[in-house]
Design a protein around this motif. Structure first.
Motif, PDB file in Angstrom:
ATOM      1  N   TRP A 121       1.038  -2.724   8.247  1.00  0.00           N
ATOM      2  CA  TRP A 121       2.436  -2.564   7.930  1.00  0.00           C
ATOM      3  C   TRP A 121       2.697  -1.123   8.710  1.00  0.00           C
ATOM      4  O   TRP A 121       3.819  -1.310   8.819  1.00  0.00           O
ATOM      5  N   MET A 135       1.846  -5.622   0.969  1.00  0.00           N
ATOM      6  CA  MET A 135       0.827  -5.080   0.093  1.00  0.00           C
ATOM      7  C   MET A 135       0.570  -6.017  -1.122  1.00  0.00           C
ATOM      8  O   MET A 135      -0.350  -6.301  -1.744  1.00  0.00           O
ATOM      9  N   GLN A 139      -3.082  -7.789  -1.747  1.00  0.00           N
ATOM     10  CA  GLN A 139      -3.586  -7.212  -2.850  1.00  0.00           C
ATOM     11  C   GLN A 139      -3.921  -8.429  -3.802  1.00  0.00           C
ATOM     12  O   GLN A 139      -4.873  -8.347  -4.583  1.00  0.00           O
ATOM     13  N   PRO A 166      -3.140   3.453   8.283  1.00  0.00           N
ATOM     14  CA  PRO A 166      -2.642   3.220   6.870  1.00  0.00           C
ATOM     15  C   PRO A 166      -2.883   1.971   6.415  1.00  0.00           C
ATOM     16  O   PRO A 166      -2.558   0.996   6.965  1.00  0.00           O
ATOM     17  N   LEU A 167      -3.788   1.901   5.316  1.00  0.00           N
ATOM     18  CA  LEU A 167      -3.881   0.594   4.722  1.00  0.00           C
ATOM     19  C   LEU A 167      -2.927  -0.161   4.102  1.00  0.00           C
ATOM     20  O   LEU A 167      -2.090   0.414   3.374  1.00  0.00           O
ATOM     21  N   THR A 168      -3.068  -1.404   4.095  1.00  0.00           N
ATOM     22  CA  THR A 168      -1.858  -2.223   3.439  1.00  0.00           C
ATOM     23  C   THR A 168      -2.675  -2.537   1.881  1.00  0.00           C
ATOM     24  O   THR A 168      -2.013  -2.303   0.942  1.00  0.00           O
ATOM     25  N   ALA A 169      -3.796  -3.063   2.018  1.00  0.00           N
ATOM     26  CA  ALA A 169      -4.575  -2.800   0.738  1.00  0.00           C
ATOM     27  C   ALA A 169      -6.003  -2.829   1.152  1.00  0.00           C
ATOM     28  O   ALA A 169      -6.554  -3.209   2.435  1.00  0.00           O
ATOM     29  N   PRO A 170      -6.820  -2.164   0.226  1.00  0.00           N
ATOM     30  CA  PRO A 170      -8.590  -2.183   0.525  1.00  0.00           C
ATOM     31  C   PRO A 170      -8.941  -3.495   0.282  1.00  0.00           C
ATOM     32  O   PRO A 170      -8.537  -4.165  -0.610  1.00  0.00           O
TER      33      PRO A 170
ATOM     34  N   GLY B 121      -0.276  -1.075  -4.280  1.00  0.00           N
ATOM     35  CA  GLY B 121      -0.334   0.088  -3.263  1.00  0.00           C
ATOM     36  C   GLY B 121      -0.902   1.152  -3.907  1.00  0.00           C
ATOM     37  O   GLY B 121      -0.763   2.251  -3.453  1.00  0.00           O
ATOM     38  N   GLU B 123      -4.087   2.247  -4.041  1.00  0.00           N
ATOM     39  CA  GLU B 123      -4.894   2.897  -2.978  1.00  0.00           C
ATOM     40  C   GLU B 123      -4.551   3.177  -1.703  1.00  0.00           C
ATOM     41  O   GLU B 123      -5.128   3.254  -0.652  1.00  0.00           O
ATOM     42  N   THR B 124      -3.275   3.292  -1.547  1.00  0.00           N
ATOM     43  CA  THR B 124      -2.579   3.434  -0.171  1.00  0.00           C
ATOM     44  C   THR B 124      -1.613   4.693  -0.151  1.00  0.00           C
ATOM     45  O   THR B 124      -1.343   5.411  -1.067  1.00  0.00           O
ATOM     46  N   GLU B 125      -1.131   4.870   0.923  1.00  0.00           N
ATOM     47  CA  GLU B 125      -0.372   6.332   1.291  1.00  0.00           C
ATOM     48  C   GLU B 125       0.758   6.470   0.310  1.00  0.00           C
ATOM     49  O   GLU B 125       1.348   7.213   0.311  1.00  0.00           O
TER      50      GLU B 125
END
Lengths: 229, 234
Positions: A121, A135, A139, A166-170, B121, B123-125
């Motif tokens: 993203w 996101m 997720q 930067p992550l969208t989702a882990p 979101g 666990e995100t920025e």
């Protein structure tokens, strides 16, 4: 089905991705490569395409005579509705997503890593058009498949040990389909399921930052791994 | 009970500096005629809440290009390169939320509530630690970390409905529903445009999407080219 001419790498990804779409699944296809997948499905396919702007049951892209100004998909294409479709507000649309009612989601990626983390993203300082639905889809979809070229336009790997953007989702990606391979994210790491017919296992590993696991084989052979065109 | 008014007096109620929700996902559901009148009247320092920034030359993009918008609260503005450029150069402040969270923050305001708990979101920025609480979700021993999302209110909402009656009962269509019914409940003053304005009783009661209690004013507008197919997409 008629479709525009596309680069070989793109076609290979889309043809393979289309095989993942099984009858009866509720599917969301993200902006970019995923929205092109329906061009590679048989005309009578029986999956229900969800579009996050508020449609369940999108039909093919509308021809001019069919197009309605009030009816687009989330990528902005004028679409048709198949029989049995419904239209609803954005709250209902994302309730469907967060509630886990999307069986399969396909998204594009800037980076994906060996833990199944996804970054698609934002490229800080370069590209940040917003989060959109990414996101929530990443997720909450029951199954998430990433469609991407194996390397970026400079030839650099997109499948990394660890995402740097930067992550969208882990820990959300189940499978990665590229022009070079089909790779599953497993608890042990990235398991190669299929390799494109024009590439060796060694080349594939060289194009990938993360360590790949090849079933029943070593890096020089590919027995046990299916080939795809 | 007739809420039909002229467009000029309706939009004149919006002062400079107002927070205005604008319906639409891309073009469908965007109240183009109400927005054009807001552009004509000259209100500035606006905070707009819309899913996206429309496309260059359309809808809120015109207000942004005319320097009338201080802040845009949105989920994705990728279809409007000018707006992205203004954001990057600091001329336009943009707050992004995940699309469904944006919708739900608006819906929550419309439901007369103040917030909700989410794991999107987390666990995100986009999540600050101060937004996280530990909450006993079910009978399990361990509490879950969840994010507090607050309701998003506005002074005004500009809505496009496919059909309306003089009471302000609204019906939307196709993918033009999107944020419209949510915003129609959330704002203090709700101004609706429609091509098709009917006498009360014209619509089956159970098919009304937004009941009239939420609606302040209905404006009848004409079909103009902005509402037709966009040539570069067909």
């Amino acid at each position: 089905m008629s479709k525009p001419e596309r680069p070989v790498r793109t076609e290979r990804i889309l043809l393979r991705a289309a095989q993942e779409i099984k009858s009866g699944l509720v599917i969301n296809l993200g902006i970019g490569l995923p929205t092109l997948v329906p061009d590679y499905l048989p005309d009578d396919f029986d999956a229900l395409i969800h579009s996050e702007n508020g449609i369940l049951g999108c039909g093919p892209i509308a021809k001019r005579a069919q197009a309605r100004a009030s009816l687009i998909d989330a990528a902005g294409h004028y679409v048709t509705l198949r029989s049995g479709s419904s239209c609803f507000d954005s709250s209902v649309s994302f309730s469907m997503i967060r509630r886990g009612r999307i069986d399969l989601c396909m998204l594009g990626a800037f980076e994906v890593d060996q833990s199944g983390n996804l970054a698609n993203w934002k490229i800080p300082g370069k590209l940040s058009p917003g989060i959109g639905g990414a996101m929530e889809l990443a997720q909450k979809a029951k199954r998430l498949i990433v469609l991407s070229t194996h390397t970026d336009k400079h030839g650099r790997p997109k499948i990394l040990e660890r995402c740097r953007l930067p992550l969208t989702a882990p820990v959300c990606v189940n499978r990665i389909i590229t022009d070079e391979a089909v790779i599953d994210v497993t608890p042990d790491g990235l398991l190669v399921q299929e390799i494109a017919e024009n590439i060796s296992a060694e080349e594939l590993q060289n194009h990938t930052e993360a360590n790949l696991i090849f079933p029943k084989t070593n890096l020089t052979g590919t027995s046990g791994v299916r080939r795809f065109k | 009970m007739n809420k039909q008014k002229e467009i000029t007096e309706t939009i004149a109620k919006i002062p400079s500096g107002a927070t205005v929700m604008v319906g639409g996902f891309g073009s469908p559901g965007t109240p183009f005629t109400l927005l054009d009148e807001l552009l004509r009247q000259g209100q500035d320092r606006l905070t707009l809440i819309k899913n996206d920034a429309n496309e260059p030359g359309y809808g809120i993009a015109k207000l942004i290009e005319a320097d009338r918008v201080d802040t845009l609260i949105a989920s994705h503005i990728g279809l409007n390169r000018q707006a992205v450029g203004r954001m990057n150069s600091g001329q336009l402040r943009v707050e992004f939320y995940p699309q469904g969270i944006l919708a739900e923050k608006i819906r929550t305001a419309g439901a007369g509530l103040f917030g909700f708990l989410s794991d999107i979101g987390i666990e995100t920025e986009i999540t600050d630690p101060s937004q996280i609480i530990e909450w006993q979700v079910d009978k399990s021993v361990t509490k879950r970390k969840l994010k507090v999302e607050t309701a998003l209110h506005a002074d005004f909402a500009l809505i496009h409905a496919a059909r309306a009656d003089h009471f302000g009962n609204l019906i939307y269509t196709d993918s033009a529903i999107n944020f419209n019914p949510l915003m129609a409940m959330a704002a203090e003053n709700v101004f609706v445009e429609t091509f098709d304005l009917q006498a009360p009783g014209a619509f089956p009661p159970e098919q009304i999407h937004t009941p009239f209690a939420f609606v302040s004013t209905v404006v009848q507008v004409d079909l103009s080219p902005e509402y037709e197919l966009m040539e570069h997409y067909v």
